[in-house]
Motif scaffolding. Structure first.
Motif, mmCIF file in Angstrom:
data_model
loop_
_atom_site.group_PDB
_atom_site.id
_atom_site.type_symbol
_atom_site.label_atom_id
_atom_site.label_comp_id
_atom_site.label_asym_id
_atom_site.label_seq_id
_atom_site.Cartn_x
_atom_site.Cartn_y
_atom_site.Cartn_z
ATOM 1 N N ARG A 33 0.842 -1.197 0.000
ATOM 2 C CA ARG A 33 0.000 0.000 0.000
ATOM 3 C C ARG A 33 0.875 1.244 0.000
ATOM 4 O O ARG A 33 2.094 1.172 -0.105
ATOM 5 C CB ARG A 33 -0.905 -0.016 1.233
ATOM 6 N N GLY A 34 0.221 2.379 0.129
ATOM 7 C CA GLY A 34 0.956 3.636 0.151
ATOM 8 C C GLY A 34 1.949 3.718 1.293
ATOM 9 O O GLY A 34 2.985 4.384 1.195
ATOM 10 N N HIS A 35 1.642 3.042 2.404
ATOM 11 C CA HIS A 35 2.558 3.043 3.540
ATOM 12 C C HIS A 35 3.901 2.426 3.142
ATOM 13 O O HIS A 35 4.964 2.928 3.527
ATOM 14 C CB HIS A 35 1.964 2.258 4.715
ATOM 15 N N GLU A 36 3.828 1.343 2.357
ATOM 16 C CA GLU A 36 5.060 0.699 1.909
ATOM 17 C C GLU A 36 5.748 1.528 0.816
ATOM 18 O O GLU A 36 6.981 1.610 0.779
ATOM 19 C CB GLU A 36 4.774 -0.711 1.383
ATOM 20 N N GLU A 37 4.955 2.158 -0.044
ATOM 21 C CA GLU A 37 5.560 3.012 -1.073
ATOM 22 C C GLU A 37 6.364 4.140 -0.427
ATOM 23 O O GLU A 37 7.433 4.521 -0.916
ATOM 24 C CB GLU A 37 4.485 3.588 -1.983
ATOM 25 N N ALA A 38 5.867 4.667 0.675
ATOM 26 C CA ALA A 38 6.552 5.767 1.360
ATOM 27 C C ALA A 38 7.930 5.351 1.870
ATOM 28 O O ALA A 38 8.831 6.193 2.018
ATOM 29 C CB ALA A 38 5.699 6.277 2.520
ATOM 30 N N LEU A 39 8.107 4.061 2.116
ATOM 31 C CA LEU A 39 9.405 3.583 2.610
ATOM 32 C C LEU A 39 10.522 3.824 1.598
ATOM 33 O O LEU A 39 11.681 4.031 1.977
ATOM 34 C CB LEU A 39 9.328 2.092 2.944
ATOM 35 N N PHE A 40 10.177 3.804 0.303
ATOM 36 C CA PHE A 40 11.192 4.012 -0.732
ATOM 37 C C PHE A 40 11.758 5.431 -0.690
ATOM 38 O O PHE A 40 12.831 5.692 -1.233
ATOM 39 C CB PHE A 40 10.594 3.742 -2.123
ATOM 40 N N TYR A 41 11.049 6.345 -0.051
ATOM 41 C CA TYR A 41 11.476 7.742 -0.001
ATOM 42 C C TYR A 41 12.092 8.112 1.352
ATOM 43 O O TYR A 41 12.382 9.277 1.596
ATOM 44 C CB TYR A 41 10.286 8.657 -0.294
ATOM 45 N N ASP A 42 12.298 7.111 2.190
ATOM 46 C CA ASP A 42 12.905 7.352 3.500
ATOM 47 C C ASP A 42 14.425 7.304 3.355
ATOM 48 O O ASP A 42 15.000 6.228 3.147
ATOM 49 C CB ASP A 42 12.433 6.298 4.498
ATOM 50 N N PRO A 43 15.116 8.436 3.474
ATOM 51 C CA PRO A 43 16.570 8.462 3.260
ATOM 52 C C PRO A 43 17.351 7.737 4.346
ATOM 53 O O PRO A 43 18.542 7.460 4.166
ATOM 54 C CB PRO A 43 16.889 9.968 3.261
ATOM 55 N N LEU A 44 16.706 7.419 5.455
ATOM 56 C CA LEU A 44 17.407 6.757 6.551
ATOM 57 C C LEU A 44 17.454 5.239 6.387
ATOM 58 O O LEU A 44 18.191 4.561 7.109
ATOM 59 C CB LEU A 44 16.727 7.105 7.887
ATOM 60 N N LEU A 45 16.689 4.720 5.436
ATOM 61 C CA LEU A 45 16.643 3.273 5.237
ATOM 62 C C LEU A 45 17.694 2.834 4.225
ATOM 63 O O LEU A 45 17.700 3.283 3.085
ATOM 64 C CB LEU A 45 15.257 2.837 4.751
ATOM 65 N N THR A 46 18.585 1.957 4.645
ATOM 66 C CA THR A 46 19.518 1.335 3.708
ATOM 67 C C THR A 46 18.750 0.286 2.899
ATOM 68 O O THR A 46 17.645 -0.123 3.293
ATOM 69 C CB THR A 46 20.668 0.656 4.455
ATOM 70 N N PRO A 47 19.283 -0.179 1.774
ATOM 71 C CA PRO A 47 18.567 -1.195 0.985
ATOM 72 C C PRO A 47 18.185 -2.436 1.791
ATOM 73 O O PRO A 47 17.083 -2.958 1.650
ATOM 74 C CB PRO A 47 19.563 -1.526 -0.132
ATOM 75 N N GLY A 48 19.103 -2.908 2.645
ATOM 76 C CA GLY A 48 18.787 -4.088 3.449
ATOM 77 C C GLY A 48 17.661 -3.837 4.425
ATOM 78 O O GLY A 48 16.767 -4.668 4.609
ATOM 79 N N ARG A 49 17.684 -2.672 5.072
ATOM 80 C CA ARG A 49 16.630 -2.337 6.022
ATOM 81 C C ARG A 49 15.318 -2.058 5.310
ATOM 82 O O ARG A 49 14.228 -2.342 5.849
ATOM 83 C CB ARG A 49 17.040 -1.103 6.848
ATOM 84 N N LEU A 50 15.388 -1.528 4.098
ATOM 85 C CA LEU A 50 14.183 -1.292 3.305
ATOM 86 C C LEU A 50 13.451 -2.599 3.050
ATOM 87 O O LEU A 50 12.231 -2.685 3.202
ATOM 88 C CB LEU A 50 14.547 -0.619 1.975
ATOM 89 N N VAL A 51 14.181 -3.638 2.666
ATOM 90 C CA VAL A 51 13.563 -4.947 2.434
ATOM 91 C C VAL A 51 12.907 -5.443 3.719
ATOM 92 O O VAL A 51 11.785 -5.960 3.703
ATOM 93 C CB VAL A 51 14.611 -5.962 1.922
ATOM 94 N N THR A 52 13.603 -5.266 4.844
ATOM 95 C CA THR A 52 13.043 -5.701 6.124
ATOM 96 C C THR A 52 11.706 -5.031 6.405
ATOM 97 O O THR A 52 10.727 -5.690 6.768
ATOM 98 C CB THR A 52 14.032 -5.384 7.268
ATOM 99 N N GLU A 53 11.647 -3.726 6.226
ATOM 100 C CA GLU A 53 10.418 -2.994 6.544
ATOM 101 C C GLU A 53 9.313 -3.277 5.530
ATOM 102 O O GLU A 53 8.125 -3.311 5.896
ATOM 103 C CB GLU A 53 10.716 -1.494 6.628
ATOM 104 N N LEU A 54 9.669 -3.469 4.264
ATOM 105 C CA LEU A 54 8.664 -3.826 3.256
ATOM 106 C C LEU A 54 8.012 -5.162 3.597
ATOM 107 O O LEU A 54 6.781 -5.306 3.572
ATOM 108 C CB LEU A 54 9.302 -3.897 1.870
ATOM 109 N N VAL A 55 8.851 -6.152 3.888
ATOM 110 C CA VAL A 55 8.327 -7.482 4.200
ATOM 111 C C VAL A 55 7.525 -7.444 5.498
ATOM 112 O O VAL A 55 6.431 -8.028 5.597
ATOM 113 C CB VAL A 55 9.473 -8.508 4.294
ATOM 114 N N LYS A 56 8.041 -6.746 6.508
ATOM 115 C CA LYS A 56 7.325 -6.654 7.785
ATOM 116 C C LYS A 56 5.924 -6.070 7.583
ATOM 117 O O LYS A 56 4.943 -6.539 8.171
ATOM 118 C CB LYS A 56 8.106 -5.791 8.761
#
Length: 254
Positions: A33-56
């Motif tokens: 959803r949009g909540h997950e799309e917003a994660l792509f624009y979070d500059p504090l998330l590294t690629p590895g952490r981005l995957v973690t938060e997307l899956v979570k």
């Protein structure tokens, strides 16, 4: 009118083993959803952490585990995390993905419409546990005492390993790959763990290119999960080459 599907069940290639030793391989996921799309624009998330938060955010349950936390997703094997990313893309945006590949011979760009539903998925058989990958090097590593070590055992990487090397990957992909392998080495000949940690990635940089290739190829061939390796026919020189389908472009909406 048919009921709207909310949950999608998938089977992980490896699975998560809980504290009691039970293996959970069936996962229920929902569309991004949009909540997950917003994660792509979070500059504090590294690629590895981005995957973690997307899956979570999209993992509803894993086996009979309903409490999905970032720590749990970080402990999943990379093979399972990558598989879940593919499945999230499929249920959210469909199977068709336009991908571009650069020919190593002529430098031309070839655009291919990939079918994510046809990607090969290598799975462990039911009841089996992931085994360390054994590699015998040809030249080996000569330590400070002159002893040569050739037998290497490498465990499968987890999300926590990806997160650890993720920030380095943006600046130095080769160093990140070596650091990831180093974290996953369970044994290297007769070297003690203390020696491995002391040498750092130097132990991998001191290997011959042939041995490094042996190590990379063995890990790629024996790791379960989605096979992202593609065989591409260049649209410009008609040459055939091997390339990797990059998951980084899976969710581009433009």
């Amino acid at each position: 009118m048919s009921a709207r599907q909310v949950e999608y069940e998938v089977t992980l290639p490896v699975g998560h083993t809980d504290a009691s030793g039970r293996v959970h391989r069936r996962a229920s996921i929902r569309k991004m959803r949009g909540h997950e799309e917003a994660l792509f624009y979070d500059p504090l998330l590294t690629p590895g952490r981005l995957v973690t938060e997307l899956v979570k955010g999209c993992l509803i349950r894993l086996g009979d585990i309903d409490a999905i936390t970032s720590d749990l997703v970080s402990q999943l094997y990379s093979a399972d995390r990558n598989y879940l990313i593919v499945e999230l893309r499929r249920i959210t945006l469909g199977d068709q993905l336009q991908a571009s590949y650069t020919c190593p011979s002529c430098g031309g760009e070839t655009t291919v419409v990939e079918d994510l539903g046809s990607l090969e998925v290598r799975r462990l058989t039911n009841g089996s546990s992931p085994q360390a990958i054994a590699v015998t090097l040809e030249d080996g590593y000569e330590d400070r005492d002159g002893a040569v070590h050739r037998e290497v055992q490498v465990r499968l990487p987890r999300g926590a390993d990806e997160e650890f090397v993720s920030r380095t990957a943006e600046k130095d992909p080769l160093r990140a790959r070596d650091a990831l392998i180093l974290r996953c080495i369970e044994s290297f000949g007769a070297l003690r763990r203390q020696a491995l940690e002391s040498y750092g990635i130097k132990i991998l940089r001191d290997l011959t290119m042939g041995d490094r290739r042996l190590l990379y190829q063995a890990i790629e061939a024996q790791t379960p999960g989605v096979n992202f390796r593609r065989s591409i026919r260049c649209a410009h020189c008609n040459g055939q080459f091997s390339a990797v389908l990059e998951a980084s472009g899976f969710f581009v909406l433009g």
